[in-house]
Design a protein around this motif. Structure first.
Motif, PDB file in Angstrom:
ATOM      1  N   ASP A 120      18.716  61.354 -22.850  1.00 23.98           N
ATOM      2  CA  ASP A 120      17.174  61.181 -22.652  1.00 23.98           C
ATOM      3  C   ASP A 120      16.699  59.814 -23.008  1.00 23.98           C
ATOM      4  O   ASP A 120      15.903  59.204 -22.547  1.00 23.98           O
ATOM      5  N   TYR A 125       8.412  70.675 -13.076  1.00 25.45           N
ATOM      6  CA  TYR A 125       8.952  69.311 -13.610  1.00 25.45           C
ATOM      7  C   TYR A 125       8.183  68.076 -13.306  1.00 25.45           C
ATOM      8  O   TYR A 125       7.970  67.960 -11.952  1.00 25.45           O
ATOM      9  N   ILE A 180       9.421  60.386 -27.941  1.00 26.23           N
ATOM     10  CA  ILE A 180      11.002  61.122 -27.880  1.00 26.23           C
ATOM     11  C   ILE A 180      11.730  60.630 -29.055  1.00 26.23           C
ATOM     12  O   ILE A 180      11.570  59.711 -29.647  1.00 26.23           O
ATOM     13  N   ILE A 200       8.754  64.842 -28.933  1.00 24.73           N
ATOM     14  CA  ILE A 200       9.552  65.876 -28.497  1.00 24.73           C
ATOM     15  C   ILE A 200      11.111  65.434 -28.845  1.00 24.73           C
ATOM     16  O   ILE A 200      11.655  64.156 -28.803  1.00 24.73           O
ATOM     17  N   ASN A 216      12.183  63.290 -17.991  1.00 25.17           N
ATOM     18  CA  ASN A 216      11.611  64.511 -17.347  1.00 25.17           C
ATOM     19  C   ASN A 216      11.588  65.519 -18.112  1.00 25.17           C
ATOM     20  O   ASN A 216      12.378  66.207 -18.765  1.00 25.17           O
ATOM     21  N   LEU A 217      10.171  66.141 -17.793  1.00 23.54           N
ATOM     22  CA  LEU A 217       9.670  67.118 -18.762  1.00 23.54           C
ATOM     23  C   LEU A 217       9.220  68.258 -17.757  1.00 23.54           C
ATOM     24  O   LEU A 217       8.526  68.177 -16.968  1.00 23.54           O
ATOM     25  N   ARG A 218       9.704  69.714 -18.297  1.00 21.98           N
ATOM     26  CA  ARG A 218       9.044  70.635 -17.829  1.00 21.98           C
ATOM     27  C   ARG A 218       7.572  70.955 -18.201  1.00 21.98           C
ATOM     28  O   ARG A 218       7.295  70.827 -19.478  1.00 21.98           O
ATOM     29  N   VAL A 259      14.992  64.938 -28.510  1.00 27.65           N
ATOM     30  CA  VAL A 259      15.918  65.129 -27.316  1.00 27.65           C
ATOM     31  C   VAL A 259      17.339  64.740 -27.800  1.00 27.65           C
ATOM     32  O   VAL A 259      17.510  64.597 -28.899  1.00 27.65           O
TER      33      VAL A 259
END
Length: 250
Positions: free
Chosen positions: A196, A72, A173, A190, A207-209, A192
């Motif tokens: 987030d 992450y 996001i 992204i 926080n992003l994998r 969310v």
């Protein structure tokens, strides 16, 4: 906004109520940044375009190993987009942050509370009447905290974002499952949840994998009746619903 075949009337009342301040990072191609040069050296190889966008948005304190699909990282998006249904609780929580305005450029798009039944001439007035209190609240919050406000009838959030805020090399996001639609203009977008979104609006990192990368190499030419969407559908067929989560298809 009506369903299929509906029209959106243009006019002053459908423009953003408050200015949607552009991020200084937007509209800048990522190819020559110092961050990319540093991470190219660290990885010991050229970077794909998706990786260039990712490393160009890494939080300065990021120092972990980059294991695709496992590790992450913290990133700093350029923009946040909120749809009106979820924007209500996001706004209420943001008001407790003690800030005078949002740290990251943010917009609210009033489309989810409009029920598509017969057409814009009937559906939009019905939504304005049923949700007047919600719209008034969101409008006032946007005015107070420097958030761009797209009035009911302005259009569907993911199309408005694509046409007005998507930019090659950017990252955003949004609290809508269609947020990745903005990826059509070579950015990372992204979908969310509200928590987030609030974090990013207050200046905290997202926080992003570290995503897996799925490369698609196209050759030849499309036949007369084929379109880019046919290619996308074929890729989706090959990957199935289990092949895409946590990955960027490039």
């Amino acid at each position: 906004m009506s369903g299929d075949g509906g029209r959106v009337h243009t006019g002053a009342r459908h423009r953003p109520q408050t200015p949607a301040t552009p991020s200084p990072r937007e509209h800048q191609y990522v190819g020559g940044s110092e961050a990319i040069r540093q991470w190219r050296t660290r990885f010991g190889r050229p970077l794909t375009f998706a990786e260039k966008v990712l490393v160009n948005h890494l939080h300065p304190d990021t120092s972990c190993e980059f294991d695709r699909g496992r590790s992450y990282v913290d990133v700093v998006p350029d923009r946040v987009a909120l749809q009106d249904a979820l924007a209500q609780i996001v706004a209420l929580q943001f008001m407790t942050a003690g800030l005078d305005e949002v740290v990251v450029p943010t917009t609210v798009h009033c489309d989810h509370l409009i029920r598509a039944r017969t057409g814009v001439d009937a559906d939009l007035p019905a939504a304005l009447g049923a949700n007047a209190e919600v719209y008034d609240f969101l409008r006032s919050v946007c005015t107070k905290y420097g958030i761009g406000f797209w009035e009911p009838g302005s259009g569907i959030i993911h199309q408005v974002v694509l046409e007005n805020y998507a930019s090659p090399g950017g990252m955003m996001i949004g609290t809508d499952s269609h947020t990745p639609n903005a990826g059509g203009l070579a950015m990372i977008a992204i979908g969310v949840g509200g928590g987030d979104a609030i974090d990013v609006m207050t200046g905290s990192p997202f926080n992003l994998r570290w995503p897996r990368l799925i490369g698609v190499h196209l050759t030849g030419a499309l036949s007369g009746w084929s379109s880019a969407k046919d290619v996308i559908l074929r890729v989706a067929e090959l990957l199935t619903t289990r092949g895409g989560p946590g990955a960027i298809v490039e």
